[in-house]
Design a protein around this motif. Structure first.
Motif, PDB file in Angstrom:
ATOM      1  N   GLU A 180      -0.341 -11.866   9.254  1.00 33.17           N
ATOM      2  CA  GLU A 180       0.477 -11.292   8.183  1.00 33.17           C
ATOM      3  C   GLU A 180      -0.314 -11.185   6.881  1.00 33.17           C
ATOM      4  OE1 GLU A 180       3.568  -9.862   8.104  1.00 33.17           O
ATOM      5  OE2 GLU A 180       3.383  -9.978  10.269  1.00 33.17           O
ATOM      6  N   VAL A 181      -1.167 -12.168   6.609  1.00 33.53           N
ATOM      7  CA  VAL A 181      -1.996 -12.129   5.401  1.00 33.53           C
ATOM      8  C   VAL A 181      -2.914 -10.914   5.454  1.00 33.53           C
ATOM      9  CG1 VAL A 181      -3.821 -13.301   4.112  1.00 33.53           C
ATOM     10  CG2 VAL A 181      -1.891 -14.615   4.999  1.00 33.53           C
ATOM     11  N   GLU A 182      -3.541 -10.687   6.580  1.00 28.72           N
ATOM     12  CA  GLU A 182      -4.438  -9.539   6.718  1.00 28.72           C
ATOM     13  C   GLU A 182      -3.668  -8.227   6.595  1.00 28.72           C
ATOM     14  OE1 GLU A 182      -7.725  -9.414   6.625  1.00 28.72           O
ATOM     15  OE2 GLU A 182      -7.521 -11.560   6.269  1.00 28.72           O
ATOM     16  N   LYS A 183      -2.493  -8.174   7.165  1.00 32.57           N
ATOM     17  CA  LYS A 183      -1.652  -6.983   7.072  1.00 32.57           C
ATOM     18  C   LYS A 183      -1.298  -6.708   5.605  1.00 32.57           C
ATOM     19  CE  LYS A 183       2.355  -5.603   9.731  1.00 32.57           C
ATOM     20  NZ  LYS A 183       3.560  -6.116  10.363  1.00 32.57           N
ATOM     21  N   ALA A 184      -0.944  -7.742   4.877  1.00 32.15           N
ATOM     22  CA  ALA A 184      -0.598  -7.594   3.462  1.00 32.15           C
ATOM     23  C   ALA A 184      -1.808  -7.139   2.657  1.00 32.15           C
ATOM     24  CB  ALA A 184      -0.048  -8.902   2.904  1.00 32.15           C
ATOM     25  N   LYS A 185      -2.976  -7.674   2.979  1.00 34.83           N
ATOM     26  CA  LYS A 185      -4.200  -7.263   2.274  1.00 34.83           C
ATOM     27  C   LYS A 185      -4.482  -5.782   2.513  1.00 34.83           C
ATOM     28  CE  LYS A 185      -6.631 -11.697   2.208  1.00 34.83           C
ATOM     29  NZ  LYS A 185      -7.791 -12.449   2.734  1.00 34.83           N
ATOM     30  N   ARG A 186      -4.300  -5.322   3.743  1.00 34.79           N
ATOM     31  CA  ARG A 186      -4.530  -3.906   4.047  1.00 34.79           C
ATOM     32  C   ARG A 186      -3.544  -3.023   3.287  1.00 34.79           C
ATOM     33  NH1 ARG A 186      -5.140  -6.108   9.212  1.00 34.79           N
ATOM     34  NH2 ARG A 186      -3.076  -5.362   9.870  1.00 34.79           N
ATOM     35  N   ARG A 187      -2.289  -3.456   3.243  1.00 37.36           N
ATOM     36  CA  ARG A 187      -1.285  -2.685   2.500  1.00 37.36           C
ATOM     37  C   ARG A 187      -1.634  -2.632   1.016  1.00 37.36           C
ATOM     38  NH1 ARG A 187       4.194  -5.230   5.060  1.00 37.36           N
ATOM     39  NH2 ARG A 187       4.120  -4.144   7.053  1.00 37.36           N
ATOM     40  N   ALA A 188      -2.018  -3.756   0.472  1.00 40.37           N
ATOM     41  CA  ALA A 188      -2.377  -3.807  -0.951  1.00 40.37           C
ATOM     42  C   ALA A 188      -3.570  -2.904  -1.231  1.00 40.37           C
ATOM     43  CB  ALA A 188      -2.674  -5.243  -1.369  1.00 40.37           C
ATOM     44  N   GLN A 189      -4.566  -2.946  -0.366  1.00 38.27           N
ATOM     45  CA  GLN A 189      -5.742  -2.100  -0.544  1.00 38.27           C
ATOM     46  C   GLN A 189      -5.361  -0.625  -0.492  1.00 38.27           C
ATOM     47  OE1 GLN A 189      -8.826  -2.947  -1.528  1.00 38.27           O
ATOM     48  NE2 GLN A 189      -9.119  -0.756  -1.681  1.00 38.27           N
ATOM     49  N   ARG A 190      -4.467  -0.270   0.433  1.00 35.72           N
ATOM     50  CA  ARG A 190      -4.025   1.119   0.537  1.00 35.72           C
ATOM     51  C   ARG A 190      -3.275   1.542  -0.708  1.00 35.72           C
ATOM     52  NH1 ARG A 190      -5.026   5.886   0.850  1.00 35.72           N
ATOM     53  NH2 ARG A 190      -3.425   7.275   1.651  1.00 35.72           N
ATOM     54  N   LEU A 191      -2.446   0.674  -1.233  1.00 38.98           N
ATOM     55  CA  LEU A 191      -1.712   0.999  -2.473  1.00 38.98           C
ATOM     56  C   LEU A 191      -2.676   1.218  -3.637  1.00 38.98           C
ATOM     57  CD1 LEU A 191       1.335  -1.413  -2.229  1.00 38.98           C
ATOM     58  CD2 LEU A 191       1.363   1.083  -2.077  1.00 38.98           C
ATOM     59  N   ILE A 192      -3.704   0.403  -3.718  1.00 35.34           N
ATOM     60  CA  ILE A 192      -4.711   0.571  -4.764  1.00 35.34           C
ATOM     61  C   ILE A 192      -5.382   1.923  -4.618  1.00 35.34           C
ATOM     62  CG2 ILE A 192      -6.947  -0.267  -5.598  1.00 35.34           C
ATOM     63  CD1 ILE A 192      -5.879  -3.128  -4.936  1.00 35.34           C
ATOM     64  N   GLU A 193      -5.722   2.280  -3.399  1.00 37.77           N
ATOM     65  CA  GLU A 193      -6.351   3.577  -3.147  1.00 37.77           C
ATOM     66  C   GLU A 193      -5.428   4.724  -3.568  1.00 37.77           C
ATOM     67  OE1 GLU A 193      -7.291   3.481   1.006  1.00 37.77           O
ATOM     68  OE2 GLU A 193      -8.859   1.955   0.737  1.00 37.77           O
ATOM     69  N   ILE A 194      -4.146   4.608  -3.217  1.00 36.58           N
ATOM     70  CA  ILE A 194      -3.176   5.642  -3.588  1.00 36.58           C
ATOM     71  C   ILE A 194      -3.065   5.748  -5.108  1.00 36.58           C
ATOM     72  CG2 ILE A 194      -0.702   6.215  -3.565  1.00 36.58           C
ATOM     73  CD1 ILE A 194      -0.673   5.042  -0.667  1.00 36.58           C
ATOM     74  N   LEU A 195      -2.962   4.608  -5.782  1.00 36.90           N
ATOM     75  CA  LEU A 195      -2.850   4.615  -7.242  1.00 36.90           C
ATOM     76  C   LEU A 195      -4.091   5.189  -7.920  1.00 36.90           C
ATOM     77  CD1 LEU A 195      -1.102   1.184  -7.801  1.00 36.90           C
ATOM     78  CD2 LEU A 195      -0.108   3.453  -8.112  1.00 36.90           C
ATOM     79  N   ASN A 196      -5.217   5.076  -7.240  1.00 40.62           N
ATOM     80  CA  ASN A 196      -6.469   5.608  -7.797  1.00 40.62           C
ATOM     81  C   ASN A 196      -6.739   7.043  -7.345  1.00 40.62           C
ATOM     82  OD1 ASN A 196      -7.166   3.348  -9.327  1.00 40.62           O
ATOM     83  ND2 ASN A 196      -8.053   2.327  -7.553  1.00 40.62           N
ATOM     84  N   GLY A 197      -5.716   7.684  -6.757  1.00 34.04           N
ATOM     85  CA  GLY A 197      -5.828   9.084  -6.385  1.00 34.04           C
ATOM     86  C   GLY A 197      -6.340   9.331  -4.983  1.00 34.04           C
ATOM     87  N   GLY A 198      -6.374   8.288  -4.161  1.00 32.94           N
ATOM     88  CA  GLY A 198      -6.942   8.467  -2.815  1.00 32.94           C
ATOM     89  C   GLY A 198      -5.958   8.654  -1.723  1.00 32.94           C
TER      90      GLY A 198
END
Length: 83
Positions: free
Chosen positions: A65-83
Motif C-alpha cells: 500500500e505504501v508503494e501504491k500511495a507513492k506511485r499515486r503521489a508521483q503521478r499527481l505531481i506529474e499531472i500538476l507539473n503539466g505531464g
C-alpha cells in the motif's frame, strides 16, 4: 491556569461578532470567547494529527500500500507539473 496578555489583530467583522456574543451574555469577555475558540481548534488539530499518525502507522504495516500511495503521489505531481 496562568494567563498572559497578548495583542492580536482581528478582522473587524469577527471582532464585532465576538463582541455581540459578549453583549448577549454568551461569553464573559472577548478573551473568554477567544480562549474557548482556541481550545476547540487545538482539540481539532490534535485529533487530526493523531488520526494522520495512525493512518501512516497502518499504511507502514503494508509495504504494498505504501508503494501504491507513492506511485499515486508521483503521478499527481506529474499531472500538476503539466505531464
Amino acid at each position: 491556569m496562568t494567563t498572559k496578555p497578548v495583542t492580536a489583530t482581528l478582522e473587524a467583522d469577527l471582532l464585532a461578532y465576538v463582541q455581540e456574543q459578549v453583549n448577549r451574555g454568551r461569553a464573559k469577555s472577548v478573551s473568554a470567547y477567544l480562549n474557548a475558540a482556541l481550545e476547540r481548534q487545538i482539540t481539532i488539530d490534535r485529533r487530526a494529527d493523531a488520526a494522520w499518525k495512525a493512518a501512516v502507522e497502518r499504511a507502514q504495516q503494508n509495504p504494498e500500500e505504501v508503494e501504491k500511495a507513492k506511485r499515486r503521489a508521483q503521478r499527481l505531481i506529474e499531472i500538476l507539473n503539466g505531464g
